[in-house]
Scaffold this motif. Structure first.
Motif, mmCIF file in Angstrom:
data_model
loop_
_atom_site.group_PDB
_atom_site.id
_atom_site.type_symbol
_atom_site.label_atom_id
_atom_site.label_comp_id
_atom_site.label_asym_id
_atom_site.label_seq_id
_atom_site.Cartn_x
_atom_site.Cartn_y
_atom_site.Cartn_z
ATOM 1 N N ASP A 103 5.228 -0.256 -1.275
ATOM 2 C CA ASP A 103 5.088 -1.139 -2.441
ATOM 3 C C ASP A 103 4.626 -2.521 -1.991
ATOM 4 O O ASP A 103 5.339 -3.499 -2.152
ATOM 5 C CB ASP A 103 6.410 -1.228 -3.229
ATOM 6 N N ASP B 202 5.705 -7.045 4.000
ATOM 7 C CA ASP B 202 6.041 -6.207 5.154
ATOM 8 C C ASP B 202 5.401 -4.824 5.037
ATOM 9 O O ASP B 202 4.923 -4.253 6.022
ATOM 10 C CB ASP B 202 7.565 -6.110 5.370
ATOM 11 N N ASP B 203 5.347 -4.289 3.808
ATOM 12 C CA ASP B 203 4.655 -3.005 3.587
ATOM 13 C C ASP B 203 3.191 -3.108 4.022
ATOM 14 O O ASP B 203 2.635 -2.158 4.583
ATOM 15 C CB ASP B 203 4.662 -2.627 2.101
ATOM 16 N N ASN C 194 8.488 -3.770 -5.123
ATOM 17 C CA ASN C 194 8.313 -5.227 -5.112
ATOM 18 C C ASN C 194 7.460 -5.672 -6.300
ATOM 19 O O ASN C 194 7.667 -6.738 -6.873
ATOM 20 C CB ASN C 194 7.636 -5.669 -3.808
ATOM 21 N N THR D 268 8.729 3.004 2.591
ATOM 22 C CA THR D 268 9.180 1.618 2.758
ATOM 23 C C THR D 268 9.371 0.977 1.385
ATOM 24 O O THR D 268 9.114 -0.209 1.199
ATOM 25 C CB THR D 268 8.138 0.817 3.576
ATOM 26 N N ALA D 269 9.823 1.779 0.453
ATOM 27 C CA ALA D 269 9.873 1.385 -0.956
ATOM 28 C C ALA D 269 10.905 2.281 -1.645
ATOM 29 O O ALA D 269 11.503 3.140 -0.996
ATOM 30 C CB ALA D 269 8.483 1.586 -1.565
ATOM 31 N N ASN E 134 15.408 -1.091 -2.159
ATOM 32 C CA ASN E 134 14.677 0.175 -2.279
ATOM 33 C C ASN E 134 15.524 1.297 -2.870
ATOM 34 O O ASN E 134 14.988 2.262 -3.402
ATOM 35 C CB ASN E 134 14.112 0.603 -0.920
ATOM 36 N N ASP F 43 10.052 -3.899 6.838
ATOM 37 C CA ASP F 43 9.569 -2.513 6.787
ATOM 38 C C ASP F 43 8.920 -2.061 8.093
ATOM 39 O O ASP F 43 8.870 -0.857 8.396
ATOM 40 C CB ASP F 43 8.535 -2.348 5.656
HETATM 41 CA CA CA Z 1 8.833 -2.441 0.891
#
Ligand code: CA
Ligand code: BDR
Length: 329
Positions: free
Chosen positions: A12, A16-17, A41, A126-127, A176, A252
Protein backbone atom coordinates in the motif's frame (compact mmCIF):
# COMPACT_ATOMS: atom_id res chain seq x y z
CA UNK A 1 23.05 -19.72 -10.71
CA UNK A 2 20.35 -20.28 -8.08
CA UNK A 3 16.79 -19.87 -9.27
CA UNK A 4 15.20 -16.54 -8.55
CA UNK A 5 12.48 -16.35 -5.89
CA UNK A 6 9.11 -15.73 -7.46
CA UNK A 7 7.40 -12.97 -5.50
CA UNK A 8 4.05 -11.20 -5.39
CA UNK A 9 4.28 -7.96 -3.39
CA UNK A 10 0.94 -6.99 -1.87
CA UNK A 11 1.48 -3.44 -0.64
CA UNK A 12 0.00 0.00 0.00
CA UNK A 13 2.69 2.51 -1.02
CA UNK A 14 3.37 4.22 1.34
CA UNK A 15 6.97 5.39 1.77
CA UNK A 16 8.36 2.12 3.13
CA UNK A 17 6.28 -0.01 0.73
CA UNK A 18 7.68 1.97 -2.19
CA UNK A 19 11.22 0.98 -1.18
CA UNK A 20 10.09 -2.65 -1.18
CA UNK A 21 9.03 -2.25 -4.81
CA UNK A 22 12.44 -0.80 -5.64
CA UNK A 23 14.13 -3.73 -3.89
CA UNK A 24 11.96 -6.30 -5.66
CA UNK A 25 12.93 -4.76 -8.99
CA UNK A 26 16.63 -4.42 -8.21
CA UNK A 27 17.66 -7.55 -6.34
CA UNK A 28 19.10 -10.24 -8.63
CA UNK A 29 17.60 -13.08 -6.57
CA UNK A 30 14.02 -11.83 -6.90
CA UNK A 31 11.60 -12.27 -9.78
CA UNK A 32 8.82 -9.82 -9.05
CA UNK A 33 5.75 -11.39 -10.68
CA UNK A 34 3.30 -8.64 -9.76
CA UNK A 35 2.57 -5.80 -7.39
CA UNK A 36 -0.95 -5.93 -5.99
CA UNK A 37 -2.15 -2.71 -4.41
CA UNK A 38 -4.14 -2.66 -1.19
CA UNK A 39 -6.23 -0.09 0.54
CA UNK A 40 -4.10 0.67 3.58
CA UNK A 41 -2.03 3.79 3.97
CA UNK A 42 -4.11 5.10 1.06
CA UNK A 43 -7.05 3.59 -0.77
CA UNK A 44 -6.05 1.26 -3.61
CA UNK A 45 -6.92 3.75 -6.37
CA UNK A 46 -4.10 5.91 -4.98
CA UNK A 47 -1.69 3.24 -3.73
CA UNK A 48 -1.76 1.54 -7.16
CA UNK A 49 -0.90 4.85 -8.85
CA UNK A 50 1.97 5.28 -6.40
CA UNK A 51 3.21 1.81 -7.34
CA UNK A 52 3.16 2.85 -11.01
CA UNK A 53 5.06 6.04 -10.17
CA UNK A 54 7.81 3.93 -8.63
CA UNK A 55 7.87 1.68 -11.70
CA UNK A 56 8.41 4.80 -13.84
CA UNK A 57 11.05 6.16 -11.47
CA UNK A 58 12.89 2.89 -11.94
CA UNK A 59 12.29 2.86 -15.72
CA UNK A 60 10.41 -0.44 -15.52
CA UNK A 61 7.21 -1.40 -17.31
CA UNK A 62 7.60 -5.19 -17.23
CA UNK A 63 6.01 -5.87 -13.83
CA UNK A 64 2.20 -5.67 -13.70
CA UNK A 65 0.51 -3.54 -11.06
CA UNK A 66 -3.02 -4.60 -10.11
CA UNK A 67 -5.55 -2.70 -8.06
CA UNK A 68 -7.33 -4.35 -5.16
CA UNK A 69 -10.37 -3.66 -3.02
CA UNK A 70 -11.16 -0.02 -2.30
CA UNK A 71 -12.05 -0.92 1.27
CA UNK A 72 -11.52 -3.75 3.77
CA UNK A 73 -13.65 -6.91 3.48
CA UNK A 74 -16.47 -5.79 5.75
CA UNK A 75 -15.55 -2.37 7.14
CA UNK A 76 -15.08 1.15 5.84
CA UNK A 77 -11.53 2.24 5.13
CA UNK A 78 -10.10 4.15 8.12
CA UNK A 79 -7.96 7.21 7.52
CA UNK A 80 -4.26 6.82 8.18
CA UNK A 81 -3.09 8.28 11.49
CA UNK A 82 0.60 7.84 10.54
CA UNK A 83 1.56 10.21 7.78
CA UNK A 84 3.39 9.05 4.67
CA UNK A 85 3.14 12.61 3.34
CA UNK A 86 0.45 14.26 1.26
CA UNK A 87 1.13 11.99 -1.72
CA UNK A 88 1.86 8.87 0.32
CA UNK A 89 5.45 8.90 -0.99
CA UNK A 90 7.08 11.29 1.44
CA UNK A 91 5.98 14.38 -0.54
CA UNK A 92 7.91 13.53 -3.69
CA UNK A 93 4.98 14.59 -5.90
CA UNK A 94 6.10 12.50 -8.85
CA UNK A 95 4.28 13.21 -12.17
CA UNK A 96 1.13 11.25 -12.95
CA UNK A 97 2.30 7.95 -14.45
CA UNK A 98 1.73 7.01 -18.09
CA UNK A 99 1.68 3.34 -17.11
CA UNK A 100 -1.70 1.84 -16.28
CA UNK A 101 -2.87 -0.80 -13.84
CA UNK A 102 -3.69 -4.14 -15.45
CA UNK A 103 -7.29 -4.88 -16.29
CA UNK A 104 -7.61 -7.61 -13.67
CA UNK A 105 -8.45 -7.45 -9.97
CA UNK A 106 -5.50 -7.87 -7.60
CA UNK A 107 -7.04 -10.99 -6.03
CA UNK A 108 -7.37 -12.62 -9.47
CA UNK A 109 -3.77 -11.77 -10.27
CA UNK A 110 -2.72 -13.53 -7.06
CA UNK A 111 -4.80 -16.60 -7.96
CA UNK A 112 -3.49 -16.80 -11.52
CA UNK A 113 0.18 -16.36 -10.61
CA UNK A 114 0.00 -19.00 -7.87
CA UNK A 115 -1.69 -21.43 -10.26
CA UNK A 116 0.91 -20.70 -12.93
CA UNK A 117 3.76 -21.61 -10.55
CA UNK A 118 2.37 -24.06 -7.97
CA UNK A 119 4.63 -24.37 -4.91
CA UNK A 120 6.95 -21.58 -6.08
CA UNK A 121 5.30 -18.27 -5.23
CA UNK A 122 6.05 -16.29 -2.09
CA UNK A 123 3.54 -13.60 -1.17
CA UNK A 124 4.96 -10.68 0.79
CA UNK A 125 2.32 -8.50 2.33
CA UNK A 126 3.45 -5.12 3.64
CA UNK A 127 -0.13 -3.94 3.99
CA UNK A 128 -3.51 -5.21 5.14
CA UNK A 129 -4.40 -8.68 3.86
CA UNK A 130 -7.64 -7.89 2.03
CA UNK A 131 -6.49 -8.99 -1.44
CA UNK A 132 -4.87 -12.17 -0.15
CA UNK A 133 -7.93 -13.12 1.93
CA UNK A 134 -10.15 -12.49 -1.07
CA UNK A 135 -7.94 -14.67 -3.26
CA UNK A 136 -8.05 -17.45 -0.63
CA UNK A 137 -11.85 -17.19 -0.41
CA UNK A 138 -12.37 -17.17 -4.18
CA UNK A 139 -9.95 -20.01 -4.85
CA UNK A 140 -9.15 -21.96 -1.66
CA UNK A 141 -7.38 -24.56 -3.80
CA UNK A 142 -4.43 -22.15 -4.15
CA UNK A 143 -3.69 -22.14 -0.39
CA UNK A 144 -1.52 -25.29 -0.45
CA UNK A 145 0.06 -24.10 -3.71
CA UNK A 146 1.50 -20.93 -2.13
CA UNK A 147 5.11 -21.44 -1.10
CA UNK A 148 4.77 -19.10 1.87
CA UNK A 149 3.34 -15.80 3.06
CA UNK A 150 5.25 -13.13 4.96
CA UNK A 151 3.22 -10.45 6.70
CA UNK A 152 4.61 -7.26 8.12
CA UNK A 153 1.81 -6.92 10.58
CA UNK A 154 0.56 -7.30 14.11
CA UNK A 155 2.47 -6.92 17.33
CA UNK A 156 3.27 -9.95 19.44
CA UNK A 157 4.72 -8.62 22.67
CA UNK A 158 8.27 -9.54 21.72
CA UNK A 159 9.79 -6.21 22.75
CA UNK A 160 8.71 -3.24 24.82
CA UNK A 161 8.12 -1.33 21.59
CA UNK A 162 4.94 -3.35 21.15
CA UNK A 163 2.40 -0.76 22.09
CA UNK A 164 4.36 2.47 22.04
CA UNK A 165 4.45 2.01 18.28
CA UNK A 166 0.85 0.99 17.72
CA UNK A 167 -0.15 2.56 14.42
CA UNK A 168 -3.78 1.55 14.33
CA UNK A 169 -6.31 3.97 15.68
CA UNK A 170 -6.30 2.41 19.16
CA UNK A 171 -3.58 1.75 21.72
CA UNK A 172 -3.27 -2.00 21.08
CA UNK A 173 -3.27 -2.60 17.35
CA UNK A 174 -0.88 -2.43 14.45
CA UNK A 175 -2.10 -0.71 11.29
CA UNK A 176 -1.93 -3.59 8.78
CA UNK A 177 -4.11 -5.79 10.98
CA UNK A 178 -6.23 -2.93 12.33
CA UNK A 179 -7.41 -1.88 8.86
CA UNK A 180 -8.82 -5.31 8.00
CA UNK A 181 -8.82 -7.68 10.98
CA UNK A 182 -11.26 -10.05 9.26
CA UNK A 183 -8.88 -10.47 6.32
CA UNK A 184 -5.96 -11.11 8.68
CA UNK A 185 -8.06 -13.65 10.55
CA UNK A 186 -8.80 -15.51 7.31
CA UNK A 187 -5.18 -15.61 6.15
CA UNK A 188 -3.71 -16.39 9.58
CA UNK A 189 -6.21 -19.24 9.96
CA UNK A 190 -5.94 -20.54 6.40
CA UNK A 191 -3.20 -23.10 7.05
CA UNK A 192 -0.83 -21.36 4.63
CA UNK A 193 2.80 -21.28 5.73
CA UNK A 194 2.88 -17.88 7.42
CA UNK A 195 5.62 -15.84 9.03
CA UNK A 196 4.77 -12.53 10.64
CA UNK A 197 7.11 -9.71 11.53
CA UNK A 198 5.40 -7.63 14.18
CA UNK A 199 5.74 -3.89 14.49
CA UNK A 200 7.44 -4.24 17.86
CA UNK A 201 10.25 -6.03 16.01
CA UNK A 202 10.24 -4.16 12.69
CA UNK A 203 10.20 -0.74 14.39
CA UNK A 204 12.68 -1.53 17.11
CA UNK A 205 15.40 1.12 16.68
CA UNK A 206 17.94 -1.18 18.31
CA UNK A 207 17.62 -3.51 15.30
CA UNK A 208 16.36 -1.76 12.21
CA UNK A 209 18.06 1.58 11.84
CA UNK A 210 19.89 2.25 8.61
CA UNK A 211 23.38 2.74 9.98
CA UNK A 212 25.72 5.67 9.13
CA UNK A 213 28.03 3.33 7.19
CA UNK A 214 25.14 2.18 5.00
CA UNK A 215 23.98 5.76 4.45
CA UNK A 216 27.49 6.74 3.39
CA UNK A 217 27.60 3.86 0.89
CA UNK A 218 24.22 4.88 -0.55
CA UNK A 219 25.53 8.46 -0.92
CA UNK A 220 28.60 7.13 -2.70
CA UNK A 221 26.55 5.07 -5.17
CA UNK A 222 24.22 8.01 -5.91
CA UNK A 223 22.04 6.08 -8.39
CA UNK A 224 18.32 6.82 -8.79
CA UNK A 225 17.34 4.05 -6.37
CA UNK A 226 20.06 4.96 -3.85
CA UNK A 227 19.03 8.61 -3.87
CA UNK A 228 15.36 7.74 -3.52
CA UNK A 229 16.13 5.45 -0.58
CA UNK A 230 18.13 8.21 1.11
CA UNK A 231 15.23 10.62 0.68
CA UNK A 232 12.75 8.17 2.19
CA UNK A 233 15.09 7.35 5.08
CA UNK A 234 15.45 11.08 5.70
CA UNK A 235 11.66 11.47 5.63
CA UNK A 236 11.25 8.64 8.17
CA UNK A 237 13.99 10.18 10.32
CA UNK A 238 12.33 13.62 10.28
CA UNK A 239 8.92 12.13 11.14
CA UNK A 240 10.28 9.90 13.88
CA UNK A 241 7.61 9.06 16.44
CA UNK A 242 10.23 8.09 19.04
CA UNK A 243 11.60 11.57 19.75
CA UNK A 244 14.17 10.43 22.29
CA UNK A 245 15.67 7.81 19.99
CA UNK A 246 17.38 7.82 16.61
CA UNK A 247 14.95 5.95 14.38
CA UNK A 248 15.19 6.02 10.58
CA UNK A 249 14.26 2.46 9.51
CA UNK A 250 11.60 2.18 6.78
CA UNK A 251 9.49 -0.48 8.50
CA UNK A 252 8.29 -2.63 5.60
CA UNK A 253 11.80 -3.08 4.19
CA UNK A 254 12.62 -5.46 7.04
CA UNK A 255 10.17 -7.95 5.56
CA UNK A 256 11.43 -7.49 2.00
CA UNK A 257 14.99 -8.05 3.19
CA UNK A 258 13.78 -11.17 5.03
CA UNK A 259 12.28 -12.60 1.86
CA UNK A 260 15.64 -12.09 0.16
CA UNK A 261 17.65 -13.40 3.11
CA UNK A 262 15.54 -15.33 5.68
CA UNK A 263 18.53 -15.51 8.09
CA UNK A 264 17.93 -11.85 8.97
CA UNK A 265 15.24 -12.89 11.46
CA UNK A 266 14.88 -15.66 14.00
CA UNK A 267 11.37 -16.98 14.44
CA UNK A 268 9.34 -18.89 16.98
CA UNK A 269 5.93 -20.50 16.91
CA UNK A 270 3.11 -18.62 18.60
CA UNK A 271 -0.60 -19.17 19.16
CA UNK A 272 -2.42 -16.02 18.20
CA UNK A 273 -5.95 -14.70 17.92
CA UNK A 274 -7.03 -11.53 16.17
CA UNK A 275 -9.60 -9.26 17.74
CA UNK A 276 -12.28 -8.85 15.08
CA UNK A 277 -14.70 -7.26 17.53
CA UNK A 278 -15.86 -3.66 17.30
CA UNK A 279 -14.04 -2.73 20.50
CA UNK A 280 -12.66 0.78 20.21
CA UNK A 281 -9.80 -0.26 22.49
CA UNK A 282 -8.62 -3.54 21.00
CA UNK A 283 -9.98 -4.04 17.48
CA UNK A 284 -7.20 -5.50 15.34
CA UNK A 285 -5.11 -6.52 18.32
CA UNK A 286 -3.04 -9.67 17.81
CA UNK A 287 -3.41 -11.54 21.09
CA UNK A 288 -0.80 -14.17 21.90
CA UNK A 289 -1.60 -17.00 24.30
CA UNK A 290 1.72 -17.56 26.10
CA UNK A 291 0.41 -19.78 28.89
CA UNK A 292 2.06 -23.15 29.19
CA UNK A 293 -0.52 -24.55 31.58
CA UNK A 294 -3.57 -23.76 29.47
CA UNK A 295 -3.45 -23.51 25.71
CA UNK A 296 -6.53 -22.98 23.60
CA UNK A 297 -6.19 -25.18 20.57
CA UNK A 298 -8.41 -22.99 18.39
CA UNK A 299 -5.84 -20.21 17.97
CA UNK A 300 -3.82 -19.66 14.82
CA UNK A 301 -0.41 -21.33 15.03
CA UNK A 302 2.06 -19.19 13.11
CA UNK A 303 5.72 -18.23 13.06
CA UNK A 304 6.75 -14.79 14.23
CA UNK A 305 10.07 -12.97 14.26
CA UNK A 306 11.59 -12.35 17.69
CA UNK A 307 14.89 -10.77 16.70
CA UNK A 308 16.61 -9.16 13.73
CA UNK A 309 20.27 -9.25 12.75
CA UNK A 310 20.82 -5.53 12.32
CA UNK A 311 24.13 -5.76 10.44
CA UNK A 312 22.75 -8.33 8.00
CA UNK A 313 19.60 -6.26 7.50
CA UNK A 314 21.75 -3.24 6.59
CA UNK A 315 23.80 -5.29 4.17
CA UNK A 316 20.76 -6.78 2.40
CA UNK A 317 18.98 -3.40 2.41
CA UNK A 318 21.92 -1.80 0.62
CA UNK A 319 22.34 -4.66 -1.85
CA UNK A 320 18.62 -4.74 -2.69
CA UNK A 321 18.41 -1.00 -3.20
CA UNK A 322 21.52 -0.71 -5.34
CA UNK A 323 22.01 -4.15 -6.88
CA UNK A 324 25.67 -3.87 -5.71
CA UNK A 325 27.69 -5.84 -3.17
CA UNK A 326 28.02 -4.13 0.23
CA UNK A 327 31.74 -4.84 0.56
CA UNK A 328 32.57 -3.66 -2.93
CA UNK A 329 31.41 -0.06 -2.41
CA1 CA B 1 2.82 -0.73 4.28
C1 BDR C 1 2.68 -0.49 8.70
O1 BDR C 1 1.84 0.64 8.63
C2 BDR C 1 2.11 1.36 7.47
O2 BDR C 1 1.99 2.74 7.72
C3 BDR C 1 3.50 0.99 7.02
O3 BDR C 1 3.61 1.06 5.61
C4 BDR C 1 3.66 -0.41 7.54
O4 BDR C 1 3.29 -1.37 6.56
C5 BDR C 1 3.33 -0.53 10.06
O5 BDR C 1 2.37 -0.59 11.07
Amino acid sequence: MAEKKKLILNCDPGTDDSLCIVMGLMHPDIELLAVTAESGNLTSDKSSINALKIMELMGRSDVPVARGMLHPLVRPHPSDPYSHGQDGLGNHFFPEPKLKVVDKHAALVIIDEVKKYPGEVTILCTAPLTNVALAFMLAPEIIPMVKEVYHLGGSYGVTHYAFSNATGDNPMSEWNVYVDPEAADIVYGSGVKLTTIGLDVAFNPEWVNILPETLAKLEKVGSTSARYALEIIDYVDRNNSLPDLFNNGPIDTVSMCTVICPEIIKTKEINVAIDTSDSQLTRGMTIVDCRNHFMWDNLHKIQTAYTIDSALYNRVFFEAITGLKYDEV
